[in-house]
Enzyme design. Structure first.
Site, PDB file in Angstrom:
ATOM      1  N   ARG A  88       0.851  -1.192   0.000  1.00 46.67           N
ATOM      2  CA  ARG A  88       0.000   0.000   0.000  1.00 46.67           C
ATOM      3  C   ARG A  88       0.891   1.247   0.000  1.00 46.67           C
ATOM      4  O   ARG A  88       1.874   1.282   0.748  1.00 46.67           O
ATOM      5  CB  ARG A  88      -0.906   0.007   1.244  1.00 46.67           C
ATOM      6  N   HIS A  91      -0.081   3.383   4.697  1.00 47.12           N
ATOM      7  CA  HIS A  91      -0.682   2.330   5.538  1.00 47.12           C
ATOM      8  C   HIS A  91      -0.200   0.933   5.142  1.00 47.12           C
ATOM      9  O   HIS A  91      -0.968  -0.040   5.209  1.00 47.12           O
ATOM     10  CB  HIS A  91      -2.210   2.380   5.476  1.00 47.12           C
ATOM     11  N   ARG A 128      -8.736  -3.773   9.817  1.00 45.93           N
ATOM     12  CA  ARG A 128      -7.275  -3.684   9.660  1.00 45.93           C
ATOM     13  C   ARG A 128      -6.758  -2.401  10.307  1.00 45.93           C
ATOM     14  O   ARG A 128      -7.263  -1.308  10.033  1.00 45.93           O
ATOM     15  CB  ARG A 128      -6.880  -3.714   8.176  1.00 45.93           C
ATOM     16  N   ASN A 164      -9.085   6.666  11.081  1.00 48.83           N
ATOM     17  CA  ASN A 164      -7.812   6.708  11.792  1.00 48.83           C
ATOM     18  C   ASN A 164      -8.057   6.734  13.291  1.00 48.83           C
ATOM     19  O   ASN A 164      -9.194   6.858  13.735  1.00 48.83           O
ATOM     20  CB  ASN A 164      -7.032   7.972  11.401  1.00 48.83           C
ATOM     21  N   PHE A 177      -2.813  15.668  -0.912  1.00 44.72           N
ATOM     22  CA  PHE A 177      -2.389  14.396  -0.299  1.00 44.72           C
ATOM     23  C   PHE A 177      -1.048  13.896  -0.857  1.00 44.72           C
ATOM     24  O   PHE A 177      -0.155  13.543  -0.088  1.00 44.72           O
ATOM     25  CB  PHE A 177      -3.494  13.342  -0.457  1.00 44.72           C
ATOM     26  N   HIS A 355     -12.326   1.000   0.973  1.00 48.07           N
ATOM     27  CA  HIS A 355     -12.666   2.134   0.100  1.00 48.07           C
ATOM     28  C   HIS A 355     -13.769   2.951   0.765  1.00 48.07           C
ATOM     29  O   HIS A 355     -14.838   2.400   1.062  1.00 48.07           O
ATOM     30  CB  HIS A 355     -13.140   1.575  -1.248  1.00 48.07           C
ATOM     31  N   ARG A 374     -10.839  11.266  -1.813  1.00 46.97           N
ATOM     32  CA  ARG A 374     -10.628   9.864  -1.414  1.00 46.97           C
ATOM     33  C   ARG A 374     -11.537   8.947  -2.232  1.00 46.97           C
ATOM     34  O   ARG A 374     -11.180   7.811  -2.509  1.00 46.97           O
ATOM     35  CB  ARG A 374     -10.919   9.682   0.080  1.00 46.97           C
ATOM     36  N   TYR A 378      -9.217   5.381  -3.785  1.00 49.82           N
ATOM     37  CA  TYR A 378      -9.134   4.019  -3.253  1.00 49.82           C
ATOM     38  C   TYR A 378      -9.337   2.933  -4.311  1.00 49.82           C
ATOM     39  O   TYR A 378      -8.682   1.907  -4.267  1.00 49.82           O
ATOM     40  CB  TYR A 378     -10.094   3.858  -2.060  1.00 49.82           C
ATOM     41  N   ARG A 385      -2.417  -2.275  -7.116  1.00 48.33           N
ATOM     42  CA  ARG A 385      -1.948  -3.149  -6.038  1.00 48.33           C
ATOM     43  C   ARG A 385      -2.456  -4.576  -6.216  1.00 48.33           C
ATOM     44  O   ARG A 385      -1.723  -5.537  -5.994  1.00 48.33           O
ATOM     45  CB  ARG A 385      -2.465  -2.583  -4.713  1.00 48.33           C
TER      46      ARG A 385
HETATM   47 FE1  HDD Z   1      -6.243   7.010   3.000  1.00 53.22          FE
HETATM   48  C1  HDD Z   1      -5.200   3.815   2.691  1.00 53.22           C
HETATM   49  C2  HDD Z   1      -7.315   6.352   6.217  1.00 53.22           C
HETATM   50  C3  HDD Z   1      -6.967  10.351   3.465  1.00 53.22           C
HETATM   51  C4  HDD Z   1      -5.522   7.588  -0.213  1.00 53.22           C
HETATM   52  N1  HDD Z   1      -6.247   5.411   4.225  1.00 53.22           N
HETATM   53  C5  HDD Z   1      -5.773   4.170   3.904  1.00 53.22           C
HETATM   54  C6  HDD Z   1      -5.961   3.278   5.008  1.00 53.22           C
HETATM   55  C7  HDD Z   1      -6.544   3.994   6.010  1.00 53.22           C
HETATM   56  C8  HDD Z   1      -6.729   5.330   5.504  1.00 53.22           C
HETATM   57  C9  HDD Z   1      -6.949   3.494   7.370  1.00 53.22           C
HETATM   58  C10 HDD Z   1      -5.553   1.822   5.051  1.00 53.22           C
HETATM   59  C11 HDD Z   1      -6.687   0.911   4.668  1.00 53.22           C
HETATM   60  C12 HDD Z   1      -6.247  -0.527   4.803  1.00 53.22           C
HETATM   61  O1  HDD Z   1      -6.065  -0.969   5.947  1.00 53.22           O
HETATM   62  O2  HDD Z   1      -6.080  -1.155   3.770  1.00 53.22           O
HETATM   63  N2  HDD Z   1      -6.930   8.133   4.553  1.00 53.22           N
HETATM   64  C13 HDD Z   1      -7.397   7.660   5.753  1.00 53.22           C
HETATM   65  C14 HDD Z   1      -8.026   8.739   6.482  1.00 53.22           C
HETATM   66  C15 HDD Z   1      -7.904   9.860   5.720  1.00 53.22           C
HETATM   67  C16 HDD Z   1      -7.234   9.480   4.498  1.00 53.22           C
HETATM   68  C17 HDD Z   1      -8.689   8.593   7.845  1.00 53.22           C
HETATM   69  C18 HDD Z   1      -8.390  11.247   5.983  1.00 53.22           C
HETATM   70  C19 HDD Z   1      -9.391  11.528   6.750  1.00 53.22           C
HETATM   71  N3  HDD Z   1      -6.216   8.670   1.853  1.00 53.22           N
HETATM   72  C20 HDD Z   1      -6.570   9.941   2.214  1.00 53.22           C
HETATM   73  C21 HDD Z   1      -6.521  10.801   1.055  1.00 53.22           C
HETATM   74  C22 HDD Z   1      -6.126  10.023  -0.003  1.00 53.22           C
HETATM   75  C23 HDD Z   1      -5.938   8.684   0.527  1.00 53.22           C
HETATM   76  C24 HDD Z   1      -6.881  12.285   1.060  1.00 53.22           C
HETATM   77  C25 HDD Z   1      -5.915  10.368  -1.454  1.00 53.22           C
HETATM   78  C26 HDD Z   1      -6.252  11.458  -2.029  1.00 53.22           C
HETATM   79  N4  HDD Z   1      -5.434   5.912   1.529  1.00 53.22           N
HETATM   80  C27 HDD Z   1      -5.278   6.345   0.253  1.00 53.22           C
HETATM   81  C28 HDD Z   1      -4.802   5.268  -0.692  1.00 53.22           C
HETATM   82  C29 HDD Z   1      -4.698   4.035   0.262  1.00 53.22           C
HETATM   83  C30 HDD Z   1      -5.111   4.610   1.599  1.00 53.22           C
HETATM   84  C31 HDD Z   1      -3.638   5.606  -1.496  1.00 53.22           C
HETATM   85  C32 HDD Z   1      -3.387   3.274   0.284  1.00 53.22           C
HETATM   86  C33 HDD Z   1      -3.747   1.832   0.234  1.00 53.22           C
HETATM   87  C34 HDD Z   1      -5.173   1.804  -0.012  1.00 53.22           C
HETATM   88  O3  HDD Z   1      -5.655   3.064  -0.107  1.00 53.22           O
HETATM   89  O4  HDD Z   1      -5.853   0.818  -0.146  1.00 53.22           O
HETATM   90  O5  HDD Z   1      -5.730   5.082  -1.688  1.00 53.22           O
END
Ligand code: HDD
Length: 712
Positions: A88, A91, A128, A164, A177, A355, A374, A378, A385
């Site tokens: 990822r 995270h 998770r 979170n 981001f 997602h 977001r 996702y 991935r």
């Molecule tokens: Fe995110 C993963 C939580 C903002 C893009 N995010 C990811 C995971 C968590 C969060 C818990 C791990 C999920 C797992 O266990 O597989 N993210 C947050 C929270 C945010 C947040 C609480 C703000 C309130 N995230 C955020 C933004 C973006 C992303 C603004 C993109 C513009 N996040 C991602 C991602 C991930 C991710 C790149 C990486 C792996 C995945 O999604 O599956 O899409």
């Protein structure tokens, strides 16, 4: 070669699973179809051909070259070569568990989502937890935000609450981001530091980005070094929207409240654990579940009228703001219990695809610009991935309810779609699958008809402009000890920043606006002159919010706490026995530790087998230490450097330490002053009572100044 029958012996050789697998639910039953147990089975290729020799490749002559023809070797090595998938992008490091969500107070008045509608209704979940910055192999206990992602397998489809352990975020708009993540990730030239934000690019970015002030304050607080996943709060962060059966909508914030209370490591402990047990959090989660000490949370909702979006002194669409619980109380609607570990980390935890856009009827979005971005990110990330658009067919991601549409093909397709019409409308296949009329009567998802108007603009709303009032609120709500930890964390992190102008900018242009005294204390530690700074006014309805301090979030019991019992030859058998029994009766975990892993003889001359040694289970892995009395306790421990370090370190980390009977003299010997948690006594029962009371407090904060002089 014929198939070997299953025997007790070859089951054992196969390492057959002795773990408790009794907690099942509909999702786990669905996964059962995909589980594979090779115990007693023949070794085969992927096409089922049984293999006669798994030790030697096919050769032309005994000492000759390997032959291309060796399809068995080629298949095996090819599969191995492709075992890794991209981790990822954030995270990456995490651990997960199965469990269930149960409604305690139905929320029909707020939402038509069926999984929230009926008291006692249970929905399977997969949860998770993760860190954000570090790669898959990084340490669990680094200073970082923790992810708290919950997948509900509801009868109306999957709902993912991707949150979170902190209620706010670093930035207000998703377009920032990638900038934020590039800044916090290891630096591009040398890929340092792993799992940490104590470096120039992070502080450069946040010191130039005042909207990050509130969240950075949270990450410098004890919340960023949780003691265990079971001790973390969880937050959906954004305002979401709930829509009820009458089509009425409310804005909501989602809260997870841990039954184990909110507790943290101390910084020295967190750093040492990163080396001595980098798996500390995932191990804790795994062990708790295997022991039957199931982690549990309440799900709560803060419910707000859309008309009030601007009436709190900030904008409910701004993800850098929380809604103080003193203004809008949290309404508890259910509980979540994690009661089963995954069978295979890769298949379940690594392939889980969360997602924010996985929603069910009755749950909808707000216009929070971070949430909106977001909703794109996702799916996009899973395509890379998990290798294509069929990731929702992977067992862990499959909904429990049926799913049918006209999407077709692409890599790793599992469904074998019958029929000839993969389009809609069609008359060849009776126009199936068909649309469903909207919820609540029909059950089809339809968006809340929110009225929209405006110009097409790239602007940040003026209602997002105040970056410091809630940071002030958080700072003022901390206890003295928590404030000191925040000062220490900023001082530590900024001291690692090489460019002095970045340190100075963070102190003068961010911290001074949060609180002049906070800025002064950090400035003093960094040798920064603070003469010419100004602070910002505090807006909002509250001066402080007691609900934000962890000190007010203790559980009031000792369930799940780990207690080291230091055994020595001749230790009092009855004392050790009673201690273990009483701790376990209260739900705590007693760990019998000895100078080595070998059994020793107790006061009755009986062998006592320890669970580990002082060195293998260091004090940083437990919450408290008890040394029972015994004939040779002094003689054994006074010359044992590891044991002395054990006690000094536990004392330094403000843990309850009890010395019983003959062990009492160790206190004077090591210079440990008695206090509410440094306990000495000749009589076991009253000593235990005081010990348990101290353990409920978790740490002895009053000892903190004195403990600074302890070298451990
Ligand atoms: Fe995110 C993963 C939580 C903002 C893009 N995010 C990811 C995971 C968590 C969060 C818990 C791990 C999920 C797992 O266990 O597989 N993210 C947050 C929270 C945010 C947040 C609480 C703000 C309130 N995230 C955020 C933004 C973006 C992303 C603004 C993109 C513009 N996040 C991602 C991602 C991930 C991710 C790149 C990486 C792996 C995945 O999604 O599956 O899409």
């Amino acid at each position: 070669m014929s198939k070997q029958p299953k025997t007790a012996e070859n089951s054992q050789m196969a390492g057959s699973d002795t773990l408790d697998r009794s907690n099942s639910n509909a999702k786990l039953e669905q996964l059962e179809r995909f589980r594979e147990d090779a115990t007693g089975e023949a070794l085969t290729t992927n096409t089922g051909t049984r293999i006669a020799d798994n030790q030697n490749s096919l050769r032309g002559g005994e000492r000759g070259p390997t032959l291309m023809e060796d399809f068995i070797m080629r298949e095996k090595i090819t599969h191995f070569d492709h075992e890794r998938i991209p981790e990822r992008v954030v995270h990456a490091r995490g651990a997960a568990a199965h469990g269930y969500f149960e409604v305690t107070e139905p929320a029909n008045d707020l939402t038509c989502a069926a999984f929230l509608g009926e008291a006692g209704k249970r929905t399977p979940v997969f949860v998770r937890f993760s860190t954000v910055q570090g790669p898959r192999g990084s340490a669990d206990t680094v200073r970082d935000v923790r992810g708290f992602a919950v997948k509900f397998y509801t009868e109306e489809g999957n709902f993912d609450l991707v949150g979170n352990n902190m209620p706010v975020f670093f930035i207000q708009d998703a377009i920032k981001f990638p900038d934020f993540v590039h800044a916090v990730k290891p630096e591009p030239h040398n890929e340092i530091p792993t799992g940490a934000s104590a470096h120039d690019t992070f502080w450069d970015f946040v010191s130039l980005t005042p909207e990050s002030a509130h969240m950075v304050l949270w990450t410098m607080s004890d919340r960023a070094i949780p003691i265990a996943y079971r001790s973390m709060q969880g937050f959906g962060v954004h305002s979401f929207r709930l829509v009820n059966g009458e089509g009425q909508s409310k804005l909501v914030k989602f809260h997870w409240r841990p039954k184990a209370g909110v507790c943290s490591l101390v910084w020295d402990e967190a750093q040492k654990l990163a080396g001595k047990d980098p798996d500390f959090h995932r191990r804790g989660l795994w062990e708790d579940i295997e022991r039957g000490l199931y982690p549990e949370w309440e799900l709560g909702l803060q419910v707000m009228d859309e008309e009030d979006a601007l009436s709190f002194g900030f904008d409910l669409l701004d993800p850098t703001k929380l809604v103080p619980e003193e203004l809008v109380p949290v309404r508890v609607v259910g509980r979540m219990v994690l009661n089963r570990n995954p069978d295979n980390f890769f298949a379940e935890t690594e392939q889980a695809a969360f997602h924010v856009g996985h929603v069910v009827p009755g749950i909808d979005f707000s216009n929070d610009p971070l949430l909106q971005g977001r909703l794109f990110s996702y799916t996009d990330t899973q395509l890379l991935r998990l290798g294509g658009p069929n990731f929702n067919e992977i067992p862990i991601n499959r909904p429990l309810c049926p799913f049918h549409n006209n999407q077709r093909d692409a890599p790793h397709r599992q469904q074998i779609n019958r029929g000839r019409a993969s389009y809609e409308p069609n008359s060849i296949d009776g126009n199936w699958p068909r649309e469903t009329p909207p919820a609540p009567s029909g059950g089809g998802y339809s968006p809340y008809p929110e009225p929209l108007q405006g110009h097409k603009v790239r602007v940040r709303s003026a209602s997002f402009a105040d970056h410091f009032s809630q940071a002030k609120l958080f700072w003022r709500s901390m206890s003295e000890a928590e404030q000191q930890h925040i000062v220490d964390a900023y001082s530590f992190e900024l001291s690692k920043v090489e460019r002095l102008y970045i340190r100075e900018r963070q102190v003068k242009e961010i911290l001074a606006h949060i609180d002049p005294l906070l800025a002064l204390r950090v400035a003093e530690n960094l040798g920064i002159d603070l003469d010419s700074t100004s602070t910002s006014p505090m807006e909002g309805k509250l001066q402080d919010s007691p609900a934000l301090s962890q000190m007010n979030l203790l559980p009031g019991d000792i369930r799940g706490r780990r207690v080291a019992i230091l055994l020595t030859p001749g230790c009092k058998a009855d004392e050790v026995g009673s201690l273990k029994k009483m701790l376990e009766a209260a739900g705590a975990v007693a760990k019998l530790l000895a100078p080595s892993a070998a059994a020793l003889k107790d006061s009755d001359g009986q062998p006592m087998q320890p669970d580990g040694s002082f060195a293998s289970e260091p004090s940083i892995t437990v919450d408290a230490v008890f040394v029972p009395g015994g004939e040779y306790v002094l003689k054994t421990l006074q010359d044992d450097g590891v044991a002395k370090h054990y006690l000094l370190e536990a004392y330094k980390h403000l843990k309850p330490v009890a010395l019983s009977g003959d062990a009492v003299q160790l206190a004077a010997m090591l210079g440990l002053e008695e206090d509410d948690g440094m306990l000495c006594g000749d009589s076991f029962d009253p000593l235990y009572m005081r010990f348990e009371t101290a353990l409920k407090q978790h740490r002895i904060w009053a000892r903190e100044m004195r403990a600074k002089s302890i070298p451990a």
